[in-house]
Enzyme design. Structure first.
Site, PDB file in Angstrom:
ATOM      1  N   HIS A  92       0.844  -1.204   0.000  1.00  0.00           N
ATOM      2  CA  HIS A  92       0.000   0.000   0.000  1.00  0.00           C
ATOM      3  C   HIS A  92       0.881   1.256   0.000  1.00  0.00           C
ATOM      4  CE1 HIS A  92      -2.760   3.127   1.234  1.00  0.00           C
ATOM      5  NE2 HIS A  92      -3.699   2.364   0.708  1.00  0.00           N
ATOM      6  N   GLU A 161      -3.566   1.995  -7.477  1.00  0.00           N
ATOM      7  CA  GLU A 161      -4.004   3.130  -6.671  1.00  0.00           C
ATOM      8  C   GLU A 161      -3.009   4.282  -6.838  1.00  0.00           C
ATOM      9  OE1 GLU A 161      -6.468   1.798  -3.069  1.00  0.00           O
ATOM     10  OE2 GLU A 161      -4.394   1.538  -2.513  1.00  0.00           O
TER      11      GLU A 161
HETATM   12  P1  PGA Z   1      -9.209   6.409  -0.300  1.00  0.00           P
HETATM   13  O1  PGA Z   1      -8.091   5.310   0.009  1.00  0.00           O
HETATM   14  O2  PGA Z   1     -10.437   5.680  -0.791  1.00  0.00           O
HETATM   15  O3  PGA Z   1      -9.417   7.123   0.976  1.00  0.00           O
HETATM   16  O4  PGA Z   1      -8.651   7.294  -1.379  1.00  0.00           O
HETATM   17  C1  PGA Z   1      -7.891   4.204  -0.825  1.00  0.00           C
HETATM   18  C2  PGA Z   1      -6.787   3.328  -0.280  1.00  0.00           C
HETATM   19  O5  PGA Z   1      -5.828   3.866   0.280  1.00  0.00           O
HETATM   20  O6  PGA Z   1      -6.825   2.101  -0.391  1.00  0.00           O
END
Ligand code: PGA
Length: 237
Positions: A92, A161
């Site tokens: 992450h 992401e």
């Molecule tokens: P967010 O986070 O939906 O708050 O942008 C996503 C994540 O970090 O998995």
């Protein structure tokens, strides 16, 4: 393939509120006959056996690549086994960029949990300064985050992401998500989630993008009603 929806609690919810949330979401899935894959990553202190929960899986946001030992502040598989946890989030961006996990640390963790057959949700994504350089630099950066990572592993889900979209309310354009997911899918024939400021108002259009197999959601998943409504949207997609 049914779409996947995953919630990352990050540093939110207590042990008590996590339990209520998980039990309630589980019965919501049951009552509405929803069989999408639903994964919730609570804080380590809120992990539990959740014996009545069978419609969703609970995973660890992080754990070290050991069974046990002297790693102050970390947990290992001895602690995860106590609760039957077999799912883990690895790579992450908050761990890569805020906590400073290197690609080498991440690879060691990936290989350890792979050797134990865990379901791994593996995250990749570029920071803003890379995005600003253009799509080919973005792809090169993201592909480098697969260094040392076995993409043949059966039990892996990938989450794309973009770092600049996480928790900011900003999302890439539909075209950018589509382009990156298409390129990623060529490299890896694995379920591919999008994450970064997914919310009830943009979920349906994100799920409609080709090669988006589901979403990993932080902020807007912490409210139980919002999460349930996003599960319903996912089920219809
Ligand atoms: P967010 O986070 O939906 O708050 O942008 C996503 C994540 O970090 O998995």
């Amino acid at each position: 393939m049914k779409k996947i929806i995953a919630s990352n609690f990050k540093t939110n919810h207590t042990r008590k509120s996590t339990k209520e949330f998980i039990v309630n979401v589980n019965s919501f899935l049951n009552k509405n006959n929803i069989d999408n894959e639903v994964i919730i990553f609570p804080t380590a202190t809120a992990l539990d056996e959740f014996v009545t929960v069978s419609n969703l899986s609970v995973g660890a946001q992080n754990a070290y690549y050991v069974k046990n030992g002297s790693f102050t502040g970390e947990i290992g598989t001895e602690q995860l086994d106590e609760f039957g946890i077999k799912t883990i989030l690895i790579g992450h961006s908050e761990r890569r960029h805020n906590i400073g996990e290197s690609q080498k640390d991440i690879t060691l963790k990936y290989n350890y949990y792979k050797s134990l057959g865990y379901k791994i949700v593996y995250c990749v994504g570029e920071p803003l300064e890379v995005k600003e350089q253009g799509i080919s630099q973005t792809l090169e950066y993201v592909f480098n985050q697969f260094d040392g990572i076995d993409l043949e592993y059966d039990n892996v889900i990938i989450a794309y992401e973009p770092v600049w979209a996480i928790g900011t309310g900003l999302t890439p354009s539909i075209e950018d998500i589509e382009t990156i997911h298409k390129k990623l899918k060529k490299k890896l024939q694995k379920p591919l989630l999008y994450g970064g400021s997914v919310k009830p108002t943009n979920l349906a259009e994100i799920l409609a993008i080709p090669n988006v197999d589901g979403t990993l959601i932080g902020t807007s998943s912490w409210n139980e009603e919002d999460f349930k409504s996003m599960i319903t949207t996912t089920n219809k997609a």
